[in-house]
Design an enzyme around this catalytic site. Structure first.
Site, PDB file in Angstrom:
ATOM      1  N   SER A  43      30.027 -18.875  -8.765  1.00 43.21           N
ATOM      2  CA  SER A  43      30.937 -18.142  -7.889  1.00 43.21           C
ATOM      3  C   SER A  43      30.351 -16.788  -7.515  1.00 43.21           C
ATOM      4  CB  SER A  43      32.276 -17.930  -8.603  1.00 43.21           C
ATOM      5  OG  SER A  43      33.088 -16.998  -7.920  1.00 43.21           O
ATOM      6  N   TYR A  84      37.344 -15.035 -15.361  1.00 44.34           N
ATOM      7  CA  TYR A  84      36.861 -16.144 -14.534  1.00 44.34           C
ATOM      8  C   TYR A  84      35.390 -15.949 -14.188  1.00 44.34           C
ATOM      9  CZ  TYR A  84      36.023 -18.870 -10.297  1.00 44.34           C
ATOM     10  OH  TYR A  84      35.475 -19.718  -9.364  1.00 44.34           O
TER      11      TYR A  84
END
Length: 351
Positions: free
Chosen positions: A127, A152
Site C-alpha cells: 500500500s 494498517y
C-alpha cells in the site's frame, strides 16, 4: 498456469480475476466474505465471476493454514495474486488485532503454502500507506519507509519484509505492489469517494478532513488491472549487482521486487469532490474537519520502474473514471428509482 487469487470477491480481486478469465487462464478464487462492509456487494461481485467455466471458488480464510496448504497441493497452484487483507486505515485504530490476524498471520500462512507448493510467482498487495510520514514527492520505491502512521501501514511494510525473507530463504519470486487509492465501479464502500457519493445522493453531509487540503493519486481500476496482469508472467530475478553496502530497498540479490502502482497525477481532494458533484448533478453539503489520525496529506507515485517492466501507462482521467463510477452506482443502487419514489411519497404526504 493455475492462478490463485485471494480476496477474489473484493474490488480489485474481481477485476483481475475477470481479466485473467477472459484471457483463458484457470483461476482459483478464495475469499472469506467477511462483513467489514456489505457482504451483498461481495456476493454480487462473485456472481460476475461464477459464469466463467475456468473459475473455481472456495470460501476460505488465510488463517485456515491446513486448508490453504491442501488447496495449493490439490489445485497445483503455480501463480498467486494476494489481495486478501484487512483494509482501512481508520478501522485499524479501533480493531488492531484483526489486522495482525489477517495481514500478518494470514500472509505468513500464504508464504508457507507458496513454499510447500513451489509457486513460480507471488504478487501481493502492499500500500501507498507505507510511506507514512514521508514528505518527499513523488514517493519512490527507493525511499525508506520506516515511519508508518497507522497499524494498517505497519502490517503492509511487514508483508514486504516477510516476502523478502521467503525470497531469500526459498528463492520464491515475490512482487509487492504499493497501491495508490484505487477507485471505480464495484469499489469499496469504506473508501471516501464511495461514501461521498452515498451521502450526496441521500442529501447527507460529507466529512472533508484537513479542511480539504489533501491530495491523492487516484488510480482507476482498469489501469491497476493492466499493471498487475502485465507483471504476472514476469517474476522478479535476483540482481547479481545488488550492492550490500549501498542497498536499494525495492530490489535484492534475492528474486524480490517492489513497485508503486498509481496514476502518477495526484488530484486535489476538493477538485475530486467537484467532479463527483458534476456527474451526480448534486451539490454536496460539506463539513470541514481537522486531519484524522493515521491519514497523510498527500500521495503521489513514482511509477518509472513499473513503466519499464510492464509497459504500465495509466490513462484514465478523473473525469472519465468518476463518470463511469457514478453511472455504475446509480444503476446498482437504483438511484433514479429511489429518487422518483421519494418524490411520489412527498407529493402524497402534501396531499
Amino acid at each position: 498456469m493455475k492462478t490463485l487469487i485471494t480476496g477474489a470477491a473484493g474490488f480489485i480481486g474481481m477485476y483481475i480475476s475477470q481479466r485473467l478469465l477472459e484471457e483463458g487462464f484457470f483461476v482459483v478464487g478464495i475469499d472469506n466474505l467477511n462483513d467489514y462492509y456489505d457482504p451483498q456487494l461481495k456476493n454480487d461481485r462473485l456472481l460476475e465471476l461464477q459464469g466463467y467455466e475456468n473459475f473455481e471458488f472456495h470460501k476460505m480464510d488465510l488463517i485456515e493454514r491446513e486448508r490453504l496448504q491442501q488447496l495449493f497441493l490439490d489445485k497445483e497452484i503455480t501463480h498467486v495474486i494476494n489481495l486478501a487483507a484487512q483494509a482501512g486505515v481508520r478501522h485499524s485504530l479501533k480493531n488492531p488485532h484483526v489486522y495482525i490476524e489477517s495481514n500478518l498471520v494470514g500472509f505468513t500462512n500464504l508464504l508457507e503454502a507458496c513454499r510447500a507448493g513451489n509457486v513460480e510467482h507471488l504478487i501481493y498487495a502492499s500500500s501507498s500507506s507505507v510511506y507514512g510520514a514521508n514528505r518527499k514527492m513523488p514517493f519512490s520505491t527507493s525511499d525508506e519507509v520506516n515511519h508508518p502512521v497507522s497499524l494498517y501501514a505497519a502490517t503492509k511494510k511487514a508483508n514486504e519484509l516477510l516476502a523478502h525473507s521467503y525470497s531469500h530463504l526459498y528463492s520464491i519470486p515475490t512482487t509487492g505492489l504499493r497501491f495508490f487509492t484505487v477507485y471505480g465501479p464495484w469499489g469499496r464502500p469504506d473508501m471516501a469517494y464511495f461514501s461521498f457519493t452515498k451521502n450526496i445522493v441521500e442529501g447527507k453531509t460529507i466529512k472533508v478532513f484537513n479542511h480539504g487540503e489533501m491530495m491523492r493519486d487516484f488510480t482507476y481500476i482498469d489501469d491497476i488491472v493492466d499493471g498487475v496482469v502485465g507483471l504476472l508472467e514476469q517474476p522478479p530475478q535476483a540482481d547479481p549487482n545488488w550492492d550490500r553496502e549501498h542497498p536499494v530497498a525495492s530490489t535484492s540479490y534475492a528474486p524480490y521486487k517492489i513497485y508503486n502502482i498509481g496514476n502518477n497525477q495526484p488530484v486535489k481532494l476538493m477538485d475530486f469532490i467537484e467532479t463527483l458533484e458534476k456527474h451526480l448533478g448534486i451539490k454536496a453539503k460539506k463539513e470541514f474537519l481537522p486531519m484524522q489520525p493515521g491519514d497523510v496529506l498527500a500521495t503521489y507515485a513514482d511509477i518509472d520502474d513499473l513503466k519499464e517492466a510492464a509497459g504500465f501507462h495509466p490513462s484514465t482521467t478523473i473525469e472519465e473514471g468518476l463518470r463511469k463510477f457514478v453511472d455504475w452506482y446509480k444503476e446498482y443502487y437504483h438511484v433514479e428509482e429511489t429518487a422518483e419514489a421519494f418524490l411520489v411519497s412527498n407529493t402524497e404526504k402534501q396531499k
